[in-house]
Design a protein around this motif. Structure first.
Motif, PDB file in Angstrom:
ATOM      1  N   SER A  17       0.827  -1.200   0.000  1.00 38.66           N
ATOM      2  CA  SER A  17       0.000   0.000   0.000  1.00 38.66           C
ATOM      3  C   SER A  17       0.868   1.260   0.000  1.00 38.66           C
ATOM      4  O   SER A  17       0.628   2.202  -0.763  1.00 38.66           O
ATOM      5  CB  SER A  17      -0.896  -0.055   1.235  1.00 38.66           C
ATOM      6  N   GLN A  20       2.611   1.637  -3.426  1.00 35.62           N
ATOM      7  CA  GLN A  20       1.748   2.118  -4.506  1.00 35.62           C
ATOM      8  C   GLN A  20       1.447   3.600  -4.368  1.00 35.62           C
ATOM      9  O   GLN A  20       1.447   4.337  -5.351  1.00 35.62           O
ATOM     10  CB  GLN A  20       0.464   1.290  -4.550  1.00 35.62           C
ATOM     11  N   SER A  21       1.215   4.040  -3.130  1.00 36.24           N
ATOM     12  CA  SER A  21       0.905   5.453  -2.921  1.00 36.24           C
ATOM     13  C   SER A  21       2.097   6.334  -3.245  1.00 36.24           C
ATOM     14  O   SER A  21       1.989   7.336  -3.946  1.00 36.24           O
ATOM     15  CB  SER A  21       0.522   5.711  -1.467  1.00 36.24           C
TER      16      SER A  21
ATOM     17  N   THR B   3      -3.326  14.517  -7.006  1.00 38.81           N
ATOM     18  CA  THR B   3      -3.567  13.920  -5.699  1.00 38.81           C
ATOM     19  C   THR B   3      -3.290  14.969  -4.640  1.00 38.81           C
ATOM     20  O   THR B   3      -2.275  15.667  -4.692  1.00 38.81           O
ATOM     21  CB  THR B   3      -2.609  12.725  -5.478  1.00 38.81           C
ATOM     22  N   GLU B  64      -4.514   7.875   2.005  1.00 39.71           N
ATOM     23  CA  GLU B  64      -3.602   7.072   2.830  1.00 39.71           C
ATOM     24  C   GLU B  64      -2.724   7.940   3.721  1.00 39.71           C
ATOM     25  O   GLU B  64      -2.212   8.969   3.294  1.00 39.71           O
ATOM     26  CB  GLU B  64      -2.697   6.228   1.932  1.00 39.71           C
TER      27      GLU B  64
END
Lengths: 78, 78
Positions: A17, A20-21, B3, B64
């Motif tokens: 995770s 990927q971020s 983002t 996230e």
């Protein structure tokens, strides 16, 4: 000259995770990113330890080691 | 669409170091980065907490929350 960046992980969900971020938003014009799976490339454990990595996921960016959240301790990967 | 990224810190040496390393390599074409000093902008503590920030420095990237090393606990900034 590009900054050398190494993202160390161990395939754990938290690792994937974070990878990927973060990998998605790094500027590839500025950073030469290598992704190392320490579970599959155990020969790189010493590199990681020498760079000050204590847990994964971690990003070694230039001379700085950034521990990102906590997936697993490096010691548990040996 | 960019983002949304928010880097929360508290001016501590670990925070500043992480900010300088990481902010320098984020792709500004992909990320809209805001840097929030929680020591000076205590009105943002609730935003940070709602995003799951438990300690600084932290980068909230899209949905996230990435805790990067450890400078100070959020609770100690209140």
């Amino acid at each position: 000259m590009k900054t050398k960046a190494t993202f160390y992980h161990a395939g754990c969900p938290i690792c994937v995770s974070a990878e990927q971020s973060l990998a998605a938003v790094l500027d590839t014009e500025k950073v030469d990113l290598e992704i190392v799976h320490l579970g599959e490339q155990s020969g790189r454990l010493d590199d990681a330890e020498n760079a000050g990595v204590e847990s994964v996921p971690a990003l070694v960016l230039g001379g700085e080691t950034l521990h990102i959240n906590f997936g697993a301790a490096l010691a548990d990967l040996r």
